[in-house]
Scaffold this active site. Structure first.
Site, PDB file in Angstrom:
ATOM      1  N   ASP A   1       8.627   4.614  11.522  1.00  0.00           N
ATOM      2  CA  ASP A   1       8.995   4.510  10.251  1.00  0.00           C
ATOM      3  C   ASP A   1       8.282   3.392   9.355  1.00  0.00           C
ATOM      4  O   ASP A   1       7.920   3.624   8.350  1.00  0.00           O
ATOM      5  CB  ASP A   1      10.451   4.454  10.213  1.00  0.00           C
ATOM      6  CG  ASP A   1      11.032   3.236  10.799  1.00  0.00           C
ATOM      7  OD1 ASP A   1      10.676   2.957  12.076  1.00  0.00           O
ATOM      8  OD2 ASP A   1      11.785   2.385  10.473  1.00  0.00           O
TER       9      ASP A   1
ATOM     10  N   ARG B   1      15.990  -0.111  19.940  1.00  0.00           N
ATOM     11  CA  ARG B   1      16.424  -0.977  19.013  1.00  0.00           C
ATOM     12  C   ARG B   1      17.652  -0.346  18.208  1.00  0.00           C
ATOM     13  O   ARG B   1      18.638  -0.287  19.010  1.00  0.00           O
ATOM     14  CB  ARG B   1      15.333  -0.864  17.820  1.00  0.00           C
ATOM     15  CG  ARG B   1      15.335  -2.312  17.068  1.00  0.00           C
ATOM     16  CD  ARG B   1      14.035  -2.424  16.035  1.00  0.00           C
ATOM     17  NE  ARG B   1      12.681  -1.920  16.669  1.00  0.00           N
ATOM     18  CZ  ARG B   1      11.516  -2.718  16.479  1.00  0.00           C
ATOM     19  NH1 ARG B   1      11.724  -3.941  15.825  1.00  0.00           N
ATOM     20  NH2 ARG B   1      10.665  -2.174  16.959  1.00  0.00           N
TER      21      ARG B   1
ATOM     22  N   ARG C   1       1.733  -4.933  15.393  1.00  0.00           N
ATOM     23  CA  ARG C   1       2.570  -4.900  14.215  1.00  0.00           C
ATOM     24  C   ARG C   1       1.588  -6.125  13.091  1.00  0.00           C
ATOM     25  O   ARG C   1       1.673  -7.192  13.839  1.00  0.00           O
ATOM     26  CB  ARG C   1       3.829  -5.475  14.538  1.00  0.00           C
ATOM     27  CG  ARG C   1       4.288  -4.425  15.695  1.00  0.00           C
ATOM     28  CD  ARG C   1       5.965  -4.879  16.154  1.00  0.00           C
ATOM     29  NE  ARG C   1       6.392  -4.500  17.381  1.00  0.00           N
ATOM     30  CZ  ARG C   1       7.066  -3.169  17.168  1.00  0.00           C
ATOM     31  NH1 ARG C   1       7.068  -2.329  16.485  1.00  0.00           N
ATOM     32  NH2 ARG C   1       7.360  -2.756  18.414  1.00  0.00           N
TER      33      ARG C   1
ATOM     34  N   GLY D   1       5.040  -0.026  17.970  1.00  0.00           N
ATOM     35  CA  GLY D   1       4.857   0.181  19.435  1.00  0.00           C
ATOM     36  C   GLY D   1       4.337   1.321  20.014  1.00  0.00           C
ATOM     37  O   GLY D   1       4.300   2.681  19.219  1.00  0.00           O
TER      38      GLY D   1
ATOM     39  N   ASP E   1      13.814   7.959  15.753  1.00  0.00           N
ATOM     40  CA  ASP E   1      14.678   7.415  14.834  1.00  0.00           C
ATOM     41  C   ASP E   1      13.983   7.435  13.224  1.00  0.00           C
ATOM     42  O   ASP E   1      14.360   6.541  12.332  1.00  0.00           O
ATOM     43  CB  ASP E   1      14.712   5.779  14.812  1.00  0.00           C
ATOM     44  CG  ASP E   1      13.677   5.047  14.843  1.00  0.00           C
ATOM     45  OD1 ASP E   1      12.372   5.566  15.058  1.00  0.00           O
ATOM     46  OD2 ASP E   1      13.679   3.747  14.728  1.00  0.00           O
TER      47      ASP E   1
HETATM   48  N1  LIG Z   1       7.451  -1.696   3.903  1.00  0.00           N
HETATM   49  C1  LIG Z   1       6.260  -1.791   4.592  1.00  0.00           C
HETATM   50  N2  LIG Z   1       5.148  -1.823   3.805  1.00  0.00           N
HETATM   51  C2  LIG Z   1       3.857  -1.932   4.174  1.00  0.00           C
HETATM   52  N3  LIG Z   1       3.723  -1.941   5.576  1.00  0.00           N
HETATM   53  C3  LIG Z   1       4.866  -2.021   6.510  1.00  0.00           C
HETATM   54  C4  LIG Z   1       6.059  -1.677   6.137  1.00  0.00           C
HETATM   55  N4  LIG Z   1       7.054  -1.869   7.051  1.00  0.00           N
HETATM   56  C5  LIG Z   1       5.952  -1.798   8.066  1.00  0.00           C
HETATM   57  N5  LIG Z   1       4.836  -1.891   7.813  1.00  0.00           N
HETATM   58  C6  LIG Z   1       3.647  -2.130   8.692  1.00  0.00           C
HETATM   59  O1  LIG Z   1       3.902  -1.311   9.909  1.00  0.00           O
HETATM   60  C7  LIG Z   1       3.666  -1.810  11.129  1.00  0.00           C
HETATM   61  C8  LIG Z   1       4.690  -1.245  12.004  1.00  0.00           C
HETATM   62  O2  LIG Z   1       5.913  -1.171  11.614  1.00  0.00           O
HETATM   63  P1  LIG Z   1       7.285  -1.354  12.862  1.00  0.00           P
HETATM   64  O3  LIG Z   1       7.008  -2.648  13.450  1.00  0.00           O
HETATM   65  O4  LIG Z   1       8.498  -1.332  12.071  1.00  0.00           O
HETATM   66  O5  LIG Z   1       7.028  -0.174  13.697  1.00  0.00           O
HETATM   67  P2  LIG Z   1       6.950   1.450  13.552  1.00  0.00           P
HETATM   68  O6  LIG Z   1       5.974   1.922  13.121  1.00  0.00           O
HETATM   69  O7  LIG Z   1       8.486   1.656  12.949  1.00  0.00           O
HETATM   70  O8  LIG Z   1       7.076   1.890  15.082  1.00  0.00           O
HETATM   71  P3  LIG Z   1       8.089   1.422  16.316  1.00  0.00           P
HETATM   72  O9  LIG Z   1       9.479   1.196  15.784  1.00  0.00           O
HETATM   73  O10 LIG Z   1       7.857   2.551  17.345  1.00  0.00           O
HETATM   74  O11 LIG Z   1       7.560   0.322  16.965  1.00  0.00           O
HETATM   75  C9  LIG Z   1       4.129  -3.260  10.672  1.00  0.00           C
HETATM   76  O12 LIG Z   1       3.679  -4.058  11.426  1.00  0.00           O
HETATM   77  C10 LIG Z   1       3.567  -3.373   9.270  1.00  0.00           C
HETATM   78  O13 LIG Z   1       2.290  -3.878   9.394  1.00  0.00           O
HETATM   79  O1  LIG Z   2       7.259  -4.436  22.107  1.00  0.00           O
HETATM   80  P1  LIG Z   2       7.953  -5.069  21.129  1.00  0.00           P
HETATM   81  O2  LIG Z   2       7.006  -5.572  19.805  1.00  0.00           O
HETATM   82  O3  LIG Z   2       8.635  -6.302  21.580  1.00  0.00           O
HETATM   83  O4  LIG Z   2       8.957  -4.032  20.456  1.00  0.00           O
HETATM   84  C1  LIG Z   2      10.094  -3.689  20.990  1.00  0.00           C
HETATM   85  C2  LIG Z   2      10.707  -2.516  20.391  1.00  0.00           C
HETATM   86  O5  LIG Z   2       9.869  -1.531  20.232  1.00  0.00           O
HETATM   87  C3  LIG Z   2      10.355  -0.283  20.471  1.00  0.00           C
HETATM   88  O6  LIG Z   2       9.983  -0.070  21.945  1.00  0.00           O
HETATM   89  C4  LIG Z   2       9.815   0.764  19.523  1.00  0.00           C
HETATM   90  O7  LIG Z   2      10.093   0.567  18.480  1.00  0.00           O
HETATM   91  C5  LIG Z   2      11.995  -0.623  20.580  1.00  0.00           C
HETATM   92  O8  LIG Z   2      12.584   0.352  21.131  1.00  0.00           O
HETATM   93  C6  LIG Z   2      11.942  -1.972  20.634  1.00  0.00           C
HETATM   94  O9  LIG Z   2      13.333  -2.734  20.234  1.00  0.00           O
HETATM   95 MG   LIG Z   3      10.383   1.843  13.921  1.00  0.00          MG
END
Ligand SMILES: Nc1ncnc2c1ncn2[C@@H]1O[C@H](COP(=O)(O)OP(=O)(O)OP(=O)(O)O)[C@@H](O)[C@H]1O
Ligand SMILES: O=P(O)(O)OC[C@H]1O[C@](O)(CO)[C@@H](O)[C@@H]1O
Ligand SMILES: [Mg+2]
Length: 324
Positions: free
Chosen positions: A105, A174, A74, A13, A132
């Site tokens: 993460d 989340r 994503r 995000g 987080d």
């Molecule tokens: N275990 C994993 N191995 C490889 N790539 C990963 C893994 N987990 C996540 N990713 C990659 O990272 C991208 C982003 O992960 P995620 O959707 O969990 O968001 P985030 O980085 O945690 O950020 P946010 O929670 O703020 O949206 C995923 O779409 C995927 O491409």
């Molecule tokens: O914009 P998307 O892909 O619907 O994701 C929403 C999620 O992304 C975040 O805004 C950031 O991880 C969360 O708080 C929320 O659950």
């Molecule tokens: Mg995350």
């Protein structure tokens, strides 16, 4: 290995302050004579070879802008080993010597896999409104999201008071409690429901009625979204059907992700972007910029690949005491 060309991408995000981090990376690298290649739309864009060369003016006039000029995504494909191999082949063909990943993460897990599977040098910068990530007190965007939510709740409070209503206000995050707890404390919410709380509807109704009995004209209940957004509607229905209590629902949603970053986000992102470049140049990989004891510093990326809900949970007692 000598680093001559740094790749940078945003993933997951978007969060306010990502642009400040991009700017700091580009300006620091250029000041050190290093080239920066922007990768558009996160890991998905990397797999499609979406590159743009960054110069001093490509990051001009962005420090105040929300979102990310590089855009983000994503990418389910990137979870697969064969696509990460393809990503590294593309990076090497583009003569990119190291990668800076701004994300949460999940994005850091992707970065860690690049390092473990291909020894590709990676440095993370925590950018997510959720706050987080393990082993960092702060992630870029959190305070801006909280400020946006506070302003929204203050407005809702005006209506709640004028009509003597109860509102369920759902905030993002989340499985993280951080936004809900900070917003709840800062808006004087009557109740805060955390992501994994099994809702005690009877207690909720008793609390609301106690407030009314002592002259309260409004109740604000902050609901952390949890795994699936919209749980406030389930709570609303139970309150209506079982307790004959009318509550209005306001889901704040993505307004919390956008907007101009507040000072903390600009300041921390600027330091992190600068430090991330120095780490790559110094061979300190795989690593990540973090905030510990209020200071921005580097740690091993392996310390920051798990979700953590530690940052604000200690304030639930405070919220409860102040909301009686
Ligand atoms: N275990 C994993 N191995 C490889 N790539 C990963 C893994 N987990 C996540 N990713 C990659 O990272 C991208 C982003 O992960 P995620 O959707 O969990 O968001 P985030 O980085 O945690 O950020 P946010 O929670 O703020 O949206 C995923 O779409 C995927 O491409
Ligand atoms: O914009 P998307 O892909 O619907 O994701 C929403 C999620 O992304 C975040 O805004 C950031 O991880 C969360 O708080 C929320 O659950
Ligand atoms: Mg995350």
């Amino acid at each position: 290995m000598t680093v001559k060309n740094i790749g940078i991408l945003c993933s997951g995000g978007d969060s306010p302050g990502m642009n400040c981090a991009i700017r700091a990376v580009v300006r620091t690298a250029i000041s050190r004579g290093i080239q920066v290649t922007g990768i558009k739309r996160g890991y998905a864009g990397l797999l499609r070879g979406e590159f743009m060369q960054m110069n001093l003016s490509s990051v001009g006039n962005i420090i105040q802008r929300g979102g990310t000029i590089l855009q983000t995504s994503r990418s389910p494909e990137f979870q697969k080993v064969e696509f990460r191999k393809k990503a590294v082949d593309i990076l090497r063909a583009q003569h990119i010597d190291g990668l800076i990943i701004i994300g949460g993460d999940g994005s850091f897990n992707g970065a860690m896999a690049l390092w473990k599977e291909h020894q590709f040098p990676v440095v993370g910068i925590p950018g997510t409104i959720d706050n987080d990530i393990s082993n960092t007190e702060y992630t870029i965007g959190f305070n801006t999201a909280v400020q946006t939510a506070i302003e929204a709740v203050d407005r809702i409070r005006d209506t709640a008071h004028s009509h003597a209503r109860t509102f369920l206000v759902e905030v993002m995050g989340r499985n993280s409690s951080a936004i809900a707890l900070k917003v709840g404390v800062c808006t004087g919410a009557e109740n805060i429901l955390l992501p994994h709380d099994k809702v005690n509807h009877q207690k909720l109704v008793d609390d609301i009625n106690r407030g009314i009995a002592r002259g309260k004209e409004s109740s604000i209940i902050i609901v952390a979204e949890g795994p699936v957004a919209g749980r406030s509607y389930d709570i609303q229905h139970v309150l209506k059907d079982m307790y004959h209590l009318d509550a209005h629902v306001a889901i704040l949603g993505h307004i919390q992700r956008g907007g101009s970053p507040v000072a903390d986000d600009r300041f921390i992102a600027s330091q992190m972007g600068n430090m991330a470049v120095e780490a790559l140049l110094g061979g300190n990989v795989p690593s990540v910029t973090v905030v510990q004891k209020g200071k921005v510093l580097m740690t091993d990326l392996a310390n920051c690949t798990t979700k953590a809900d530690h940052n604000y949970i200690e304030y639930s007692g405070l919220a409860e005491t102040l909301s009686i």
